[in-house]
Design a protein around this motif. Structure first.
Motif, PDB file in Angstrom:
ATOM      1  N   ILE A 211       0.848  -1.207   0.000  1.00 13.31           N
ATOM      2  CA  ILE A 211       0.000   0.000   0.000  1.00 13.31           C
ATOM      3  C   ILE A 211       0.873   1.243   0.000  1.00 13.31           C
ATOM      4  O   ILE A 211       0.633   2.188  -0.759  1.00 13.31           O
ATOM      5  CB  ILE A 211      -0.947  -0.012   1.222  1.00 13.31           C
ATOM      6  N   ASN A 212       1.935   1.235   0.808  1.00  9.43           N
ATOM      7  CA  ASN A 212       2.812   2.400   0.896  1.00  9.43           C
ATOM      8  C   ASN A 212       3.566   2.636  -0.403  1.00  9.43           C
ATOM      9  O   ASN A 212       3.792   3.775  -0.798  1.00  9.43           O
ATOM     10  CB  ASN A 212       3.815   2.235   2.046  1.00  9.43           C
ATOM     11  N   ASN A 213       3.981   1.531  -1.064  1.00  8.55           N
ATOM     12  CA  ASN A 213       4.747   1.684  -2.304  1.00  8.55           C
ATOM     13  C   ASN A 213       3.901   2.218  -3.443  1.00  8.55           C
ATOM     14  O   ASN A 213       4.425   2.826  -4.364  1.00  8.55           O
ATOM     15  CB  ASN A 213       5.352   0.328  -2.724  1.00  8.55           C
ATOM     16  N   ASP A 214       2.610   1.966  -3.393  1.00  8.93           N
ATOM     17  CA  ASP A 214       1.763   2.395  -4.505  1.00  8.93           C
ATOM     18  C   ASP A 214       0.430   2.929  -3.978  1.00  8.93           C
ATOM     19  O   ASP A 214      -0.630   2.348  -4.208  1.00  8.93           O
ATOM     20  CB  ASP A 214       1.530   1.201  -5.453  1.00  8.93           C
ATOM     21  N   PRO A 215       0.475   4.052  -3.280  1.00 16.73           N
ATOM     22  CA  PRO A 215      -0.756   4.567  -2.657  1.00 16.73           C
ATOM     23  C   PRO A 215      -1.810   4.955  -3.682  1.00 16.73           C
ATOM     24  O   PRO A 215      -2.988   5.035  -3.349  1.00 16.73           O
ATOM     25  CB  PRO A 215      -0.278   5.784  -1.852  1.00 16.73           C
ATOM     26  N   ASP A 216      -1.418   5.187  -4.934  1.00 21.59           N
ATOM     27  CA  ASP A 216      -2.414   5.539  -5.946  1.00 21.59           C
ATOM     28  C   ASP A 216      -3.247   4.327  -6.344  1.00 21.59           C
ATOM     29  O   ASP A 216      -4.430   4.440  -6.634  1.00 21.59           O
ATOM     30  CB  ASP A 216      -1.723   6.091  -7.204  1.00 21.59           C
ATOM     31  N   LEU A 217      -2.608   3.184  -6.355  1.00 19.68           N
ATOM     32  CA  LEU A 217      -3.309   1.966  -6.758  1.00 19.68           C
ATOM     33  C   LEU A 217      -4.202   1.435  -5.639  1.00 19.68           C
ATOM     34  O   LEU A 217      -5.351   1.073  -5.863  1.00 19.68           O
ATOM     35  CB  LEU A 217      -2.282   0.894  -7.160  1.00 19.68           C
ATOM     36  N   TYR A 218      -3.668   1.390  -4.413  1.00 17.28           N
ATOM     37  CA  TYR A 218      -4.359   0.689  -3.332  1.00 17.28           C
ATOM     38  C   TYR A 218      -5.258   1.597  -2.516  1.00 17.28           C
ATOM     39  O   TYR A 218      -4.935   2.765  -2.275  1.00 17.28           O
ATOM     40  CB  TYR A 218      -3.344   0.040  -2.396  1.00 17.28           C
ATOM     41  N   TYR A 219      -6.361   1.040  -2.080  1.00 15.96           N
ATOM     42  CA  TYR A 219      -7.176   1.682  -1.041  1.00 15.96           C
ATOM     43  C   TYR A 219      -6.438   1.499   0.275  1.00 15.96           C
ATOM     44  O   TYR A 219      -5.852   0.441   0.531  1.00 15.96           O
ATOM     45  CB  TYR A 219      -8.549   1.016  -0.999  1.00 15.96           C
ATOM     46  N   ASP A 220      -6.434   2.502   1.106  1.00 15.96           N
ATOM     47  CA  ASP A 220      -5.628   2.460   2.324  1.00 15.96           C
ATOM     48  C   ASP A 220      -6.353   1.698   3.422  1.00 15.96           C
ATOM     49  O   ASP A 220      -7.146   2.267   4.171  1.00 15.96           O
ATOM     50  CB  ASP A 220      -5.302   3.888   2.782  1.00 15.96           C
ATOM     51  N   GLY A 221      -6.090   0.422   3.500  1.00 11.28           N
ATOM     52  CA  GLY A 221      -6.713  -0.382   4.539  1.00 11.28           C
ATOM     53  C   GLY A 221      -6.478  -1.858   4.277  1.00 11.28           C
ATOM     54  O   GLY A 221      -6.253  -2.259   3.126  1.00 11.28           O
ATOM     55  N   ILE A 222      -6.477  -2.647   5.329  1.00 13.16           N
ATOM     56  CA  ILE A 222      -6.341  -4.098   5.182  1.00 13.16           C
ATOM     57  C   ILE A 222      -7.600  -4.720   5.765  1.00 13.16           C
ATOM     58  O   ILE A 222      -7.851  -4.599   6.974  1.00 13.16           O
ATOM     59  CB  ILE A 222      -5.105  -4.638   5.937  1.00 13.16           C
ATOM     60  N   TYR A 223      -8.416  -5.353   4.913  1.00 15.02           N
ATOM     61  CA  TYR A 223      -9.620  -5.990   5.438  1.00 15.02           C
ATOM     62  C   TYR A 223      -9.219  -7.273   6.157  1.00 15.02           C
ATOM     63  O   TYR A 223      -8.533  -8.121   5.581  1.00 15.02           O
ATOM     64  CB  TYR A 223     -10.605  -6.298   4.303  1.00 15.02           C
ATOM     65  N   GLY A 224      -9.668  -7.392   7.391  1.00 13.42           N
ATOM     66  CA  GLY A 224      -9.321  -8.576   8.166  1.00 13.42           C
ATOM     67  C   GLY A 224      -8.306  -8.278   9.261  1.00 13.42           C
ATOM     68  O   GLY A 224      -8.059  -9.120  10.118  1.00 13.42           O
ATOM     69  N   GLU A 225      -7.716  -7.074   9.208  1.00 16.03           N
ATOM     70  CA  GLU A 225      -6.760  -6.752  10.267  1.00 16.03           C
ATOM     71  C   GLU A 225      -7.487  -6.635  11.608  1.00 16.03           C
ATOM     72  O   GLU A 225      -7.003  -7.105  12.633  1.00 16.03           O
ATOM     73  CB  GLU A 225      -6.017  -5.454   9.932  1.00 16.03           C
TER      74      GLU A 225
END
Lengths: 294, 409
Positions: A211-225
Motif C-alpha cells: 500500500i505504501n509503495n503504490d498509494p495511488d493503486l491501493y485503497y488504504d486499509g487491510i480488510y481482516g486486520e
C-alpha cells in the motif's frame, strides 16, 4: 437455624463443583483473549494475503481447491450480475464486481478468524482453531447441530442438507498440506501471485509495504486486520472493501466476546442460586413449623 | 377404603410388577374422540416424514438454507417449547421453596408436563441434528466445548430432565406400589428442586444467549445483549400461562381424576397465578422498554418490521398483562384463561421473531417452514399429548395418592 450437616455438605459440594467448572471456563476464556500467548512454543498464526489488484479471475484457485478436496470443478464463471457463493460443493469462489474503479475481482472463503465464532460455538470442538492458525472441522466430533453456521458472521460453514451423513464444508486452509510444511493449494497454484501465504504478522507487514509503495493503486486499509477481532485471511484492494461485497459493518471485537458476559455469570449463579434457595427453603420451613406450634 | 381391590393391586401384594405394568399398557377410554381422529393421521404422516428425513437428509423434508440453518424445529419446538415448560420450575419454587401450599395440587401435573416437554423437545432436537449419533460427544468428552453456550444448554437439558424425573418419581413409586422406593425418592425432592431451579435459570436464559453471536443476522428490534434476561423473565409467565391453559383443559378432560376438593381449589390457583403473571409481565414490559431506548431503536419503528414489533409489544405483552391484572382484580376466570391464551401466542411470536422471522429478515430467499416441518412438529406435539394422557389416566398425577401414602409431604 436449621442448617444441618448434610445440607451443609450439599451446599459445599455444589459450590466446589461450580468453582472447579467455572475456573476451567475462565481459564479458557482468558487464553482466547491473547491468541499470541496461547501456545507455549510461540507458534504464530499463519494466514493468506489476497491482493485483489493482482487477481485475474482465472479460477485456478477454485479448480485446484476442488481437486484437492474431491469436490466437483466449477462450471460457472465470475459474472458482475451474479454473486456466486460458496456452498456444500465449493469451498472458495471468485466474484466480479463493478466498482468505482473498473470491474474488480474478489475471492471468498473461510476467513480463519483469530477468535472464531464457529469454534467457540461448537459444543464438541469439532470446529477447531488450530495453534497454527487454520480453523478446521473434525467429522468424528461433529453432531451436525449447525450452531457454527448460526454464529459465523461471514456465513462460511456450509451443510450437506441432502445427505444422511452430512458434513460441514468449509475452507480449512489446506491444513494437511500446511502441516507437512507446504502451502495451501490455491496459494501454490495462483498464476498471478495474488495469494501469499505466511505468518499473519509477515502478511500485515507485506500488505502495508504494498500500500505504501503504490498509494495511488491501493485503497488504504487491510480488510481482516481488525474485523471480527482479526482474521487469518487478509484483503487489500484498489477500492473500499464494501464495493467488493465484503461486510465492513462487522464489529471489531471478536464474536465470542458477545457470549462472554453470559458465560462468566454461569459459575456465580451456580454458587449463589442453590445457597439462596436452600436458605429460603429453610426460612419458610421454620416459619411453617412455628405456625404449627402456635 | 373406597375400592379395596384397586388398592390391593397397586400395593403390589404378591403380584409381579411386570404383570401389573402389562395390564396398565392396555388403552383406556374411547377410541374415536375428536383428538384421536385428528392426531392419528398426522402422527402417521409425521412418522413417514421422519423416516424420509433420516434416509435422504434434512433438506428432503425442511426448507432450511445455508443462510438460515435453524428453522421451525429449533425456533418453535425447542426454543418456544422450553419457554412453555418453564411452569415447572416456577411452581416447584413456590411450593417447595416458598412453601405456598395453595399450589401443591398442581405440582405433579406441572412437573410431568415440564418433563415430557423436555423429553420431546430434546427428541425434536435429535431430528434436527445432522449426525444425531454423535449427540453423546459433548457428554463423554469428545470434546467438552466449554466456551459454547450450546454446551451449557445441552448439559442443562440433560441434567434438568433427570431432576424433573426425580421430582416426579414418587408418583411412579405410588403407581407400582413401591413403598420404600417412594420414601427414598421423595426425600430427594428438595435437592432436585433446588438443582432444577438453578438449571432452569441458566438454560432458559441460555436459549437466548445462543443467539448472541448472531448479532448482524437478527433484526435490531429483537437483537440486544439482554436477550438472555428477557428470555428468562418471559419464561416465568410463559410457563405459568401454559399451566393456566393446560390446567383449564385438564379440569374438564380429566374431571373424573380430580377430587372435589382440588377441583374447587383450582379457581383459587388460577386467581393467584394471574397476579404473578401480571407482575412478571410488567417487569418484562419495562425491560423491553429499557432495551428499546438503550438500543436506540426509534429509527426502525416506521417500517413493516417496526409495526410487527409494536404489535407484539402492545397486542401480546401489554394487553394480556392488563387483562391478567383486571381479571385478577375482578376475579374473572374467563378473562384469566383468555389472557393466558393471548400471552402464549405472544410468546410464540416473540420466540419466532428472534429465531426465524427476525433471523435473516433481509435474506434474498427468506426461510418459510415447509408443510412437512409443520407436520413433524405437530407429530411431536401429539405424541407428547398421547403420553401425557396415558400417564394421567394411570398415575396419581391429578388424582389423589393411594391411601398408604402418609399425609403432609
Amino acid at each position: 437455624m436449621g442448617i444441618n450437616r448434610l445440607d451443609f455438605f450439599k451446599v459445599l459440594g455444589l459450590t466446589g463443583v461450580s468453582l472447579a467448572f467455572g475456573g476451567k471456563l475462565n481459564a479458557r476464556q482468558t487464553k482466547a483473549d491473547q491468541p499470541e500467548l496461547e501456545n507455549e512454543d510461540q507458534t504464530e498464526f499463519v494466514g493468506i494475503l489476497y491482493d485483489s489488484t493482482r487477481c485475474v479471475g482465472c479460477q485456478e484457485c477454485e479448480i485446484v481447491c476442488a481437486k484437492t478436496h474431491g469436490l466437483p470443478e466449477p462450471v460457472d464463471e465470475p459474472n458482475p450480475d451474479i454473486v456466486r457463493k460458496t456452498n456444500e460443493t465449493r469451498r472458495t469462489v471468485v466474484n466480479l464486481y463493478e466498482t468505482t474503479k473498473d470491474a474488480m475481482l474478489v475471492k471468498t472463503q473461510c476467513m480463519h478468524c483469530n477468535e472464531p465464532a464457529c469454534a467457540s460455538a461448537c459444543l464438541t470442538q469439532a470446529m477447531f482453531k488450530t495453534k497454527e492458525g487454520p480453523v478446521i472441522w473434525r467429522e468424528d466430533k461433529c453432531m451436525g447441530c449447525r450452531y457454527c453456521m448460526v454464529s459465523c458472521p461471514y456465513d462460511v460453514p456450509k451443510f450437506e442438507y441432502h445427505s444422511s451423513n452430512p458434513k460441514i464444508i468449509k475452507c480449512d486452509m489446506c491444513f494437511d498440506r500446511v502441516n507437512e510444511g507446504s502451502v495451501p493449494a490455491c496459494v501454490e497454484n495462483c498464476p498471478a501471485e495474488a495469494l501469499t501465504f505466511g505468518t499473519r504478522r509477515e502478511l500485515i507487514a507485506e500488505a502495508r509495504r504494498r500500500i505504501n509503495n503504490d498509494p495511488d493503486l491501493y485503497y488504504d486499509g487491510i480488510y481482516g486486520e481488525h474485523e471480527a477481532g482479526g482474521t487469518g485471511v487478509l484483503y487489500i484492494s484498489a477500492v473500499p472493501f464494501e464495493e467488493l461485497g465484503l461486510n465492513t459493518s462487522l464489529q471489531k471485537k471478536s464474536y465470542p466476546e458477545l457470549t462472554k458476559g453470559f458465560l462468566y455469570s454461569v459459575p456465580s449463579i451456580f454458587i449463589l442460586w442453590p445457597a439462596v434457595l436452600l436458605g429460603m427453603f429453610k426460612a419458610t420451613k421454620n416459619n411453617q413449623n412455628q405456625e404449627e406450634n402456635d | 377404603m373406597i375400592n379395596t381391590e384397586q388398592i390391593l393391586a397397586k400395593d403390589n401384594d404378591g403380584k409381579p410388577v411386570w404383570k401389573f405394568l402389562v395390564s396398565e399398557l392396555k388403552p383406556r377410554g374411547k377410541y374415536f374422540t375428536p383428538f384421536n381422529i385428528i392426531s392419528v393421521p398426522i402422527i402417521l404422516i409425521g412418522l413417514v416424514l421422519i423416516v424420509i428425513r433420516f434416509i435422504y437428509g434434512i433438506g428432503s423434508v425442511t426448507n432450511l438454507t445455508q443462510e438460515v440453518p435453524w428453522g421451525l424445529w429449533i425456533g418453535f419446538d425447542v426454543v418456544t417449547g422450553v419457554a412453555f415448560a418453564g411452569g415447572a420450575y416456577v411452581i416447584t419454587f413456590m411450593v417447595y421453596i416458598l412453601n405456598i401450599k395453595k399450589y401443591h395440587s398442581i405440582v405433579r401435573v406441572t412437573v410431568l408436563n415440564g418433563f415430557l416437554a423436555y423429553v420431546f423437545y430434546a427428541g425434536a432436537l435429535l431430528l434436527d441434528l445432522g449426525k444425531p449419533w454423535n449427540v453423546i460427544n459433548p457428554i463423554i468428552g469428545n470434546n467438552f466445548g466449554v466456551s459454547s453456550v450450546l454446551f451449557l444448554v445441552a448439559w442443562h437439558f440433560m441434567l434438568y430432565m433427570i431432576a424433573q424425573l426425580i421430582e416426579f418419581s414418587p408418583a411412579i413409586a405410588e403407581w407400582i406400589g413401591a413403598k420404600r422406593a417412594r420414601k427414598i425418592l421423595s426425600s430427594m425432592t428438595i435437592a432436585a428442586v433446588i438443582f432444577g431451579i438453578t438449571l432452569s435459570t441458566l438454560h432458559q436464559s441460555g436459549l437466548g444467549a445462543l443467539y448472541l453471536m448472531a448479532k448482524e443476522k437478527i433484526h435490531p428490534l429483537w437483537y440486544s445483549e439482554f436477550i438472555p434476561i428477557l428470555f428468562f423473565v418471559s419464561s416465568i409467565f410463559a410457563g405459568l400461562s401454559m399451566v393456566i391453559f393446560e390446567g383449564s383443559i385438564s379440569q374438564k378432560v380429566f374431571s373424573d381424576q380430580i377430587s372435589e376438593k382440588n377441583h374447587k381449589a383450582h379457581n383459587g390457583i388460577l386467581h393467584g397465578l394471574s397476579k404473578i403473571c401480571a407482575v412478571t409481565m410488567f417487569v418484562y414490559f419495562f425491560m423491553q422498554i429499557l432495551t428499546f431506548i438503550h438500543g436506540k431503536r426509534w429509527n426502525f419503528i416506521d417500517t413493516p418490521m417496526g409495526y410487527w414489533y409494536l404489535t407484539e409489544m402492545i397486542g401480546f405483552v401489554l394487553l394480556p398483562m392488563m387483562l391478567y391484572y383486571f381479571s385478577f382484580r375482578a376475579n374473572n376466570l374467563f378473562l384469566i384463561k383468555l389472557a393466558s391464551i393471548i400471552t402464549m401466542i405472544g410468546i410464540i411470536i416473540n420466540r419466532l421473531n428472534v429465531t426465524i422471522i427476525g433471523f435473516r429478515w433481509d435474506a434474498a430467499n427468506p426461510y418459510y417452514p415447509s408443510w412437512m416441518e409443520i407436520v413433524v412438529t405437530l407429530t411431536v406435539l401429539f405424541i407428547e399429548i398421547w403420553i401425557f394422557r396415558w400417564i394421567v389416566r394411570r398415575l396419581p398425577v391429578l388424582s389423589e395418592s393411594p391411601s398408604w401414602v402418609e399425609e403432609n409431604d
